[in-house]
Design an enzyme around this catalytic site. Structure first.
Site, PDB file in Angstrom:
ATOM      1  N   GLU D  49     -11.297  -2.867   4.836  1.00 26.52           N
ATOM      2  CA  GLU D  49     -10.009  -2.360   4.354  1.00 26.52           C
ATOM      3  C   GLU D  49      -9.898  -2.485   2.839  1.00 26.52           C
ATOM      4  O   GLU D  49      -9.477  -1.558   2.153  1.00 26.52           O
ATOM      5  CB  GLU D  49      -8.843  -3.139   4.994  1.00 26.52           C
ATOM      6  CG  GLU D  49      -8.681  -2.924   6.491  1.00 26.52           C
ATOM      7  CD  GLU D  49      -8.284  -1.498   6.855  1.00 26.52           C
ATOM      8  OE1 GLU D  49      -7.855  -0.745   5.967  1.00 26.52           O
ATOM      9  OE2 GLU D  49      -8.415  -1.135   8.043  1.00 26.52           O
ATOM     10  N   ASN D  53      -9.791   0.567   0.072  1.00 18.71           N
ATOM     11  CA  ASN D  53      -8.684   0.728  -0.874  1.00 18.71           C
ATOM     12  C   ASN D  53      -9.176   0.891  -2.308  1.00 18.71           C
ATOM     13  O   ASN D  53      -8.656   1.725  -3.056  1.00 18.71           O
ATOM     14  CB  ASN D  53      -7.731  -0.477  -0.796  1.00 18.71           C
ATOM     15  CG  ASN D  53      -6.756  -0.351   0.374  1.00 18.71           C
ATOM     16  OD1 ASN D  53      -6.704   0.678   1.035  1.00 18.71           O
ATOM     17  ND2 ASN D  53      -6.000  -1.411   0.630  1.00 18.71           N
ATOM     18  N   ARG D 107      -3.854   8.587   5.749  1.00 19.39           N
ATOM     19  CA  ARG D 107      -3.618   7.175   5.481  1.00 19.39           C
ATOM     20  C   ARG D 107      -2.342   6.719   6.186  1.00 19.39           C
ATOM     21  O   ARG D 107      -1.293   7.305   6.036  1.00 19.39           O
ATOM     22  CB  ARG D 107      -3.497   6.907   3.985  1.00 19.39           C
ATOM     23  CG  ARG D 107      -4.623   7.504   3.142  1.00 19.39           C
ATOM     24  CD  ARG D 107      -5.451   6.409   2.498  1.00 19.39           C
ATOM     25  NE  ARG D 107      -6.318   5.767   3.442  1.00 19.39           N
ATOM     26  CZ  ARG D 107      -7.581   6.109   3.659  1.00 19.39           C
ATOM     27  NH1 ARG D 107      -8.130   7.097   3.008  1.00 19.39           N
ATOM     28  NH2 ARG D 107      -8.311   5.445   4.536  1.00 19.39           N
TER      29      ARG D 107
HETATM   30  N1  LIG Z   1      -7.364  -1.309  -4.880  1.00 14.14           N
HETATM   31  C1  LIG Z   1      -6.220  -0.617  -5.016  1.00 14.14           C
HETATM   32  N2  LIG Z   1      -5.955   0.056  -6.163  1.00 14.14           N
HETATM   33  C2  LIG Z   1      -4.803   0.743  -6.301  1.00 14.14           C
HETATM   34  N3  LIG Z   1      -3.867   0.838  -5.345  1.00 14.14           N
HETATM   35  C3  LIG Z   1      -4.055   0.204  -4.196  1.00 14.14           C
HETATM   36  C4  LIG Z   1      -5.224  -0.545  -3.968  1.00 14.14           C
HETATM   37  N4  LIG Z   1      -5.136  -1.084  -2.730  1.00 14.14           N
HETATM   38  C5  LIG Z   1      -3.975  -0.684  -2.216  1.00 14.14           C
HETATM   39  N5  LIG Z   1      -3.302   0.100  -3.086  1.00 14.14           N
HETATM   40  C6  LIG Z   1      -1.950   0.693  -2.876  1.00 14.14           C
HETATM   41  O1  LIG Z   1      -1.348   0.037  -1.779  1.00 14.14           O
HETATM   42  C7  LIG Z   1      -0.970   0.968  -0.788  1.00 14.14           C
HETATM   43  C8  LIG Z   1      -1.074   0.341   0.598  1.00 14.14           C
HETATM   44  O2  LIG Z   1      -2.405   0.048   0.918  1.00 14.14           O
HETATM   45  P1  LIG Z   1      -2.830  -0.008   2.449  1.00 14.14           P
HETATM   46  O3  LIG Z   1      -4.291  -0.277   2.521  1.00 14.14           O
HETATM   47  O4  LIG Z   1      -1.939  -0.953   3.139  1.00 14.14           O
HETATM   48  O5  LIG Z   1      -2.510   1.453   2.967  1.00 14.14           O
HETATM   49  P2  LIG Z   1      -3.305   2.805   2.680  1.00 14.14           P
HETATM   50  O6  LIG Z   1      -4.601   2.503   2.046  1.00 14.14           O
HETATM   51  O7  LIG Z   1      -2.398   3.718   1.893  1.00 14.14           O
HETATM   52  O8  LIG Z   1      -3.496   3.388   4.136  1.00 14.14           O
HETATM   53  P3  LIG Z   1      -4.591   2.904   5.202  1.00 14.14           P
HETATM   54  O9  LIG Z   1      -5.178   1.628   4.656  1.00 14.14           O
HETATM   55  O10 LIG Z   1      -3.819   2.688   6.448  1.00 14.14           O
HETATM   56  O11 LIG Z   1      -5.554   3.989   5.275  1.00 14.14           O
HETATM   57  C9  LIG Z   1      -1.861   2.148  -0.997  1.00 14.14           C
HETATM   58  O12 LIG Z   1      -1.320   3.343  -0.492  1.00 14.14           O
HETATM   59  C10 LIG Z   1      -2.011   2.161  -2.515  1.00 14.14           C
HETATM   60  O13 LIG Z   1      -0.909   2.777  -3.110  1.00 14.14           O
HETATM   61 MG   LIG Z   2      -5.946   1.118   2.849  1.00 12.46          MG
END
Ligand SMILES: Nc1ncnc2c1ncn2[C@@H]1O[C@H](COP(=O)(O)OP(=O)(O)OP(=O)(O)O)[C@@H](O)[C@H]1O
Ligand SMILES: [Mg+2]
Ligand SMILES: Nc1ncnc2c1ncn2[C@@H]1O[C@H](COP(=O)(O)OP(=O)(O)OP(=O)(O)O)[C@@H](O)[C@H]1O
Ligand SMILES: [Mg+2]
Lengths: 111, 222, 144, 144
Positions: D49, D53, D107
């Protein structure tokens, strides 16, 4: 310990399992040497048929046990070497001093 | 009052089944059926809606998602805790067996990609597993392909369960001494034919022949 | 040398328990090129030799860092660099001779020979007191 | 935080093909502590995960480096840091809310929730324009 030592007739058979690298070789060496001095067999057999990985540390392990068993006036036999492991062993010329069993095709194939 | 509460709870559940789907989807293809994942997730959703308190100001999803994921996670736990070594080894062994089969049918060694493809694993995973164990049984030339399979049958196949082994045990008692010894050494001590040959001062070929005849005989008995 | 299509860097402590991990990591990364198990084992074996040398000779009783870079280049070329900041090698030519070992005990003196045997190219750079770099190259067969 | 018993650092490019490799590398390293298969796959899930990200949100269309540190501490504690120099997160609290995603499409916004559920501790540091660090901790059960 990934090693089984058994007395089979006059022979002391050490079967090695898993990976032989520098990390695992130390414990193997100690255990085999301990068995050599305890059983005082004339023949030490090292069985590689369950060895999953071997590098030059395996050759060192064999050469060291050869020296050791020679000190007791005994001889060394190698078994179950795969083609790949045979290739590595042969870099040392070990086949000239140790008896290699159960892989005649491999001995030849490994040039 | 109670009925109202119940209908509120039902609505909460109904309106948020999407959360369960979203969570369950995340764990698709990891060895548990989607329906089962969804079911477990629903348990989490129900628990969350039972204890949800709107007045605290949290969004329901903040509350429900951890509960749903928690139940789904439990599903993976309930498989029992398996030590890594053993399962990895089993998986790796079946991979190598697959390689041997493919080599036979295709006439050449498959690549790691092809293996991964057949086994439904990623190439990284496949490489890691093959690292864990490459049983050299299949790499050594001196054991014939046939007795490898025999070994597999009794040595590794989990379906060759204890009852088979037990009935084998009793039938062995009826065999002549040498024959009984061969079977015991091969199948209960897990020795190779070469090792058994050594002990009984026979050649490996002799052991192989005898073993075949004894097994036939035993099948008759069992 | 052109830019790699993909590359990873790994930094490990020179604990001997990491020998196995280094093998797994490099071969898992290399496996993104399609190749046979034999070729994959060749890579594992060569990497194991180089990492063991850094642990045993480069650092000896000390614990230091081992730097591994693994790059994947066009035409199925894999290039692996294993570097340490250990004691270095005085006479590289002599060190690379088969059966030469500066340590007694159970060392066969075959590490470099094994690396040569299982890869297509082997380069060694070293400065006494500074450290050693070993570069291994292997081109794996392309299958269609 | 005390010194780790053993530690590795891994630098990867943010190609999505490396997600799988990151999982395998971290789990192969962590596996030097005795644990169950489920615990190991918890670690894989959480790492996956965080790495995704960094690839998807941190770097987006660009290719940058992802830095992974994995340390093994006393009492079977595993600590993994996943860092990128990507776009960073404006509002960390909001980003960590279940079902929040700044991207549409496929997502779901579950990444952080999954990391929380499958580890014992999750910390997120981020600076917009600078990058993001995620620290995962898991204490695995000691089996005899
Ligand atoms: N490494 C990162 N750099 C920039 N923004 C991030 C990063 N990690 C998370 N985010 C932000 O946090 C939000 C939530 O992350 P999360 O992993 O919970 O959900 P997601 O990635 O959008 O969806 P999913 O993981 O369910 O595919 C993301 O949509 C993004 O805006
Ligand atoms: Mg994610
Ligand atoms: N990273 C290194 N740092 C310092 N010296 C090295 C390094 N690598 C190799 N050497 C030197 O080169 C010699 C030959 O290395 P080689 O790997 O061929 O044999 P070995 O390590 O001594 O034995 P074996 O590899 O068979 O166990 C070593 O004995 C050592 O003196
Ligand atoms: Mg060496």
């Amino acid at each position: 310990m990934p090693l089984t030592v058994k007395k089979q007739g006059e022979k002391l058979v050490a079967s090695i399992r898993g990976d032989i690298d520098h990390h695992s070789a130390l414990a193997l060496r100690n255990a085999i040497d301990e068995a050599i001095s305890r059983f005082r067999s004339k023949t030490l057999v090292l069985d590689f048929s369950e060895v999953t990985f071997m590098d030059s540390s395996g050759v060192g392990l064999v050469l060291g046990r050869y020296r050791n068993i020679c000190a007791y006036g005994g001889e060394l036999e190698l078994r179950g070497l795969s083609l790949r492991h045979m290739k590595i062993m042969k870099l040392s010329g070990i086949e000239k001093i140790a008896k290699i069993k159960g892989g005649e095709e491999n001995v030849k194939a490994a040039k | 009052m109670l009925t109202k509460l119940n209908s509120e709870r039902d609505a909460l559940i109904e309106n948020n089944l999407g959360l369960v789907h979203a969570c369950a989807k995340r764990f698709k293809g990891k060895g548990i059926e989607y329906d089962d994942l969804f079911q477990a997730g629903c348990v989490g959703l129900v628990k969350a809606s039972d204890s949800y308190d709107k007045s605290r100001g949290f969004a329901f999803s903040t509350y429900a998602v951890p509960a749903i994921l928690g139940e789904i996670k439990r599903m993976f736990r309930d498989g029992g805790s398996i030590k890594i070594g053993r399962t990895q080894k089993e998986k790796a062994i079946s991979l190598v067996r697959l390689r041997d089969e493919l080599t036979k049918t295709k006439g050449e060694e498959p690549t790691v990609y092809e293996l991964a493809d057949y086994a439904g694993l990623s190439t990284f995973e496949t490489a890691q597993l093959l690292n864990a164990v490459i049983p050299p049984m299949s790499l050594t030339v001196f054991d014939s392909a046939e007795n490898e399979r025999q070994m597999d049958l009794i040595g590794y196949d989990s379906r060759a369960d204890m009852t088979d082994k037990l009935s084998l045990h009793t039938s062995i008692e009826s065999l002549p001494e040498e024959e009984a010894k061969i079977i015991k050494l091969r199948y209960f001590s897990g020795m190779t034919q070469a090792q058994v040959a050594e002990i009984l001062s026979l050649s490996q070929v002799q052991v192989s022949r005898k073993e075949k005849t004894i097994l036939k005989k035993l099948r008759g008995i069992i | 040398m052109l830019k790699p299509q993909n590359e990873m860097k790994l930094i490990l402590k020179s604990h001997s328990v990491n020998e196995g991990f280094a093998r797994v990591a490099v071969s898992a990364f290399a496996a993104q090129i399609d190749m046979t198990l034999e070729e994959l084992s060749d890579i594992k074996t060569a990497v194991s030799e180089a990492v063991t040398n850094s642990i045993v000779h480069g650092y000896g009783r000390k614990i230091g860092n081992i730097y591994i870079t693994c790059g994947i280049y066009d035409n199925n070329l894999i290039r692996i660099k294993i570097r340490d900041n250990g004691c270095g090698i005085e006479d590289i030519k002599k060190a690379m001779e088969p059966m030469y070992s500066s340590l007694g005990g159970d060392r066969a003196g075959l590490g470099f020979s094994v690396m040569e045997c299982f890869t297509d190219k082997l380069k060694v750079y070293s400065k006494p007191g500074k450290g050693t770099s070993v570069i291994l190259e292997k081109r794996v067969s392309i299958k269609c």
